[in-house]
Design an enzyme around this catalytic site. Structure first.
Site, PDB file in Angstrom:
ATOM      1  N   PHE A 133       0.854  -1.185   0.000  1.00  7.11           N
ATOM      2  CA  PHE A 133       0.000   0.000   0.000  1.00  7.11           C
ATOM      3  C   PHE A 133       0.896   1.243   0.000  1.00  7.11           C
ATOM      4  O   PHE A 133       1.837   1.320   0.786  1.00  7.11           O
ATOM      5  CB  PHE A 133      -0.905  -0.015   1.239  1.00  7.11           C
ATOM      6  CG  PHE A 133      -1.996   1.010   1.188  1.00  7.11           C
ATOM      7  CD1 PHE A 133      -3.179   0.760   0.517  1.00  7.11           C
ATOM      8  CD2 PHE A 133      -1.829   2.237   1.802  1.00  7.11           C
ATOM      9  CE1 PHE A 133      -4.191   1.711   0.475  1.00  7.11           C
ATOM     10  CE2 PHE A 133      -2.831   3.197   1.761  1.00  7.11           C
ATOM     11  CZ  PHE A 133      -4.017   2.929   1.093  1.00  7.11           C
ATOM     12  N   ASP A 204       1.038  -4.571   8.957  1.00  7.78           N
ATOM     13  CA  ASP A 204      -0.085  -3.673   8.690  1.00  7.78           C
ATOM     14  C   ASP A 204      -1.332  -4.546   8.526  1.00  7.78           C
ATOM     15  O   ASP A 204      -1.418  -5.347   7.588  1.00  7.78           O
ATOM     16  CB  ASP A 204       0.190  -2.836   7.438  1.00  7.78           C
ATOM     17  CG  ASP A 204      -0.879  -1.770   7.218  1.00  7.78           C
ATOM     18  OD1 ASP A 204      -2.032  -1.970   7.658  1.00  7.78           O
ATOM     19  OD2 ASP A 204      -0.562  -0.739   6.596  1.00  7.78           O
ATOM     20  N   TYR A 229     -11.534   2.382   9.789  1.00  2.90           N
ATOM     21  CA  TYR A 229     -12.690   2.718   8.937  1.00  2.90           C
ATOM     22  C   TYR A 229     -13.010   1.676   7.893  1.00  2.90           C
ATOM     23  O   TYR A 229     -13.963   1.824   7.145  1.00  2.90           O
ATOM     24  CB  TYR A 229     -12.500   4.090   8.276  1.00  2.90           C
ATOM     25  CG  TYR A 229     -11.233   4.290   7.466  1.00  2.90           C
ATOM     26  CD1 TYR A 229     -11.112   3.762   6.188  1.00  2.90           C
ATOM     27  CD2 TYR A 229     -10.161   5.009   7.977  1.00  2.90           C
ATOM     28  CE1 TYR A 229      -9.959   3.951   5.444  1.00  2.90           C
ATOM     29  CE2 TYR A 229      -9.002   5.205   7.241  1.00  2.90           C
ATOM     30  CZ  TYR A 229      -8.906   4.678   5.979  1.00  2.90           C
ATOM     31  OH  TYR A 229      -7.759   4.861   5.251  1.00  2.90           O
ATOM     32  N   LYS A 230     -12.213   0.591   7.821  1.00  2.00           N
ATOM     33  CA  LYS A 230     -12.496  -0.445   6.825  1.00  2.00           C
ATOM     34  C   LYS A 230     -13.417  -1.501   7.453  1.00  2.00           C
ATOM     35  O   LYS A 230     -14.554  -1.201   7.755  1.00  2.00           O
ATOM     36  CB  LYS A 230     -11.178  -1.014   6.313  1.00  2.00           C
ATOM     37  CG  LYS A 230     -10.411   0.026   5.496  1.00  2.00           C
ATOM     38  CD  LYS A 230      -9.044  -0.431   5.055  1.00  2.00           C
ATOM     39  CE  LYS A 230      -8.405   0.659   4.199  1.00  2.00           C
ATOM     40  NZ  LYS A 230      -6.946   0.585   4.179  1.00  2.00           N
ATOM     41  N   ARG A 378     -12.216  -4.093  -7.759  1.00  2.00           N
ATOM     42  CA  ARG A 378     -12.060  -4.724  -6.445  1.00  2.00           C
ATOM     43  C   ARG A 378     -13.410  -4.772  -5.740  1.00  2.00           C
ATOM     44  O   ARG A 378     -14.138  -3.776  -5.707  1.00  2.00           O
ATOM     45  CB  ARG A 378     -11.043  -3.922  -5.632  1.00  2.00           C
ATOM     46  CG  ARG A 378     -10.638  -4.571  -4.344  1.00  2.00           C
ATOM     47  CD  ARG A 378      -9.576  -3.761  -3.639  1.00  2.00           C
ATOM     48  NE  ARG A 378     -10.123  -2.506  -3.135  1.00  2.00           N
ATOM     49  CZ  ARG A 378      -9.557  -1.773  -2.179  1.00  2.00           C
ATOM     50  NH1 ARG A 378      -8.404  -2.160  -1.660  1.00  2.00           N
ATOM     51  NH2 ARG A 378     -10.099  -0.655  -1.778  1.00  2.00           N
TER      52      ARG A 378
HETATM   53  C1  LIG Z   1      -6.255   1.738   4.185  1.00  2.00           C
HETATM   54  C2  LIG Z   1      -4.833   1.481   4.433  1.00  2.00           C
HETATM   55  C3  LIG Z   1      -4.053   2.437   5.073  1.00  2.00           C
HETATM   56  C4  LIG Z   1      -4.686   3.739   5.467  1.00  2.00           C
HETATM   57  O1  LIG Z   1      -3.833   4.645   6.038  1.00  2.00           O
HETATM   58  P1  LIG Z   1      -4.417   5.984   6.669  1.00  2.00           P
HETATM   59  O2  LIG Z   1      -3.211   6.747   7.026  1.00  2.00           O
HETATM   60  O3  LIG Z   1      -5.208   5.586   7.892  1.00  2.00           O
HETATM   61  O4  LIG Z   1      -5.267   6.659   5.656  1.00  2.00           O
HETATM   62  C5  LIG Z   1      -2.720   2.132   5.317  1.00  2.00           C
HETATM   63  N1  LIG Z   1      -2.176   0.948   4.939  1.00  2.00           N
HETATM   64  C6  LIG Z   1      -2.921   0.012   4.308  1.00  2.00           C
HETATM   65  C7  LIG Z   1      -2.306  -1.290   3.919  1.00  2.00           C
HETATM   66  C8  LIG Z   1      -4.258   0.248   4.021  1.00  2.00           C
HETATM   67  O5  LIG Z   1      -4.983  -0.669   3.394  1.00  2.00           O
END
Ligand SMILES: *Cc1c(COP(=O)(O)O)cnc(C)c1O
Length: 419
Positions: A133, A204, A229-230, A378
């Site tokens: 990510f 993560d 938030y996911k 997705r």
């Molecule tokens: C959604 C997501 C994030 C989000 O990071 P924020 O700083 O909270 O916006 C980070 N890493 C991964 C792998 C994600 O899927």
């Protein structure tokens, strides 16, 4: 919406049987889902739990409106990061005092990467994988700047990762479930590989928590971060969380010494003194309204049996993959990531040269998934509120869009800021 008709390999009857036998079918009523929408994006923004609106309203009207500043004590606002962290700990296989809710995933990554590197001055490499990510890679780069160019980010494909860990590796940073492909790392094995060479590992869990069973301590993980938030349904921009294994509580320290991470924030002294345990990773004042929404989402998950959630997730994914193999493959849709039956996270992705336009056409018909550049469709499969019939209907609509080439309409070519 389009009916299934005889187009699917499974009859409507057998899909209804799957829904009737679903042990989670009643949980759907715990979510406020709009009519006419099949929501396949709970891995990007979780849906709204019905309990959340009243909970947030009470924090606003009663705790803020009436309690005013007294609520920091009387409503335990001040304890929200620890209280919600302790609840999340139960979802990730950690002890209550090892998890704290705070900030965003990005900021938490920064804190933990710098903490891990500072504690190991003789090791200079952070190892991750290409196509992680983006924020994870960006935050590694940012963290490395704190060390004056002595450190290096090394990227290795997943089948070479374990072999690339050596005596120079300070930290291995991996996303447990890949955000595009849903591939899942073997957390126990990779953690053991890192430890065998004396490196620390940071997981993560953004696409894992609330979606797949997790056992951070069972795997001997050192550090972790995850998203609120996911799959946790904490609301847009919900606070994230971080985990530090107890054995690292005295040896690692946050680089962001804000007053909320002080041992005695209300002593108001000039000298910074880190709080004990994970409390030191707090920085500024917690966003209490957002915490109320996050806690509501987390509470719902604590009622669930994660093994049952994961079983349904797999069944939804297999149905989706089977249906697309029949109704999408003839139009060029290709499964990305783990094949049917292999370990995976709770989303499925397909590749198509016109993925963006196809997704816009799906959204216009009430089937909400997302597009991930350059060419991925997705679909998040959230077992708490999706029915097997939703999957069948979504694929039927997808098939119609592909067959009629409805995606070619000019309105679906317009690129939006958020995809
Ligand atoms: C959604 C997501 C994030 C989000 O990071 P924020 O700083 O909270 O916006 C980070 N890493 C991964 C792998 C994600 O899927």
């Amino acid at each position: 919406m389009t009916s299934l008709r005889a187009a699917t390999p499974l009859s409507e009857l057998s899909i209804a049987t799957l829904d009737d036998a679903d042990p989670l079918r009643a949980v759907r009523d715990r979510f406020a889902l709009p009519e006419g929408v099949i929501y396949l994006d709970g891995n990007s923004l979780g849906a709204l739990p019905t309990a959340t609106a009243a909970r947030v309203a009470s924090v606003i009207h009663d705790e803020w409106g009436v309690g005013l500043i007294r609520s920091w004590n009387s409503a335990d606002w001040i304890g929200a990061p620890q209280r919600v962290g302790a609840k999340i700990a139960r979802l990730v296989g950690a002890e209550a005092h090892e998890v704290i809710a705070a900030d965003s995933v990005s900021v938490n990554l920064y804190k933990l990467i710098v903490a891990a590197l500072t504690a190991q001055p003789d090791r200079t490499v952070v190892l991750s994988e290409p196509s992680n990510f983006p924020t994870d890679l960006y935050m590694i780069e940012s963290a490395l700047q704190a060390f004056g160019g002595r450190h290096q980010l090394v990227l290795a494909p997943r089948d070479e990762l374990a072999a690339r860990i050596d005596d120079d590796t300070a930290l291995v940073l991996l996303t447990h479930v890949h955000y595009k492909t849903a591939e899942m790392h073997d957390m126990a094995a990779m953690t053991a590989s890192a430890h065998a060479r004396g490196a620390l590992i940071l997981w993560d869990l953004s696409h894992s928590v609330g979606a797949v069973p997790l056992d951070l301590n069972g795997c001997q993980a050192d550090l972790a971060v995850g998203c609120g938030y996911k799959f946790l349904n904490g609301g847009p921009g919900a606070p994230a969380f971080l985990f530090v294994a107890e054995r690292h509580h005295t040896t690692l320290t946050s680089p962001l010494g804000g007053w909320m991470g002080h041992a005695r924030p209300f002593a108001f002294i000039d000298q910074y003194e880190p709080a004990a345990g994970v409390d030191r990773y707090l920085c500024g004042t917690p966003p209490i309204v957002a915490f109320a929404a996050l806690e509501s989402g987390v509470d719902l998950h604590l009622e669930m049996d994660m093994q049952i959630v994961a079983q349904k997730s797999r069944a939804l994914a297999e149905l989706f993959i089977d249906l697309v193999a029949v109704h999408g493959a003839p139009y060029g849709l290709k499964l990305v990531g783990p094949p049917r039956g292999a370990p995976r996270g709770s989303h499925v992705s397909f590749r198509h040269p016109h993925s963006y336009e196809i997704m816009q056409a799906l959204i216009a018909r009430g089937v909400i998934g997302d597009f991930r550049a350059p060419d991925i469709l997705r679909f998040g499969l959230t077992p708490l509120y999706l029915r097997f019939a939703d999957i069948a209907q979504a694929v039927a609509i997808l098939e119609e869009i592909l067959r009629t080439e409805a995606w070619r309409a000019p309105e679906y070519q317009v690129r939006h800021a958020v995809t």
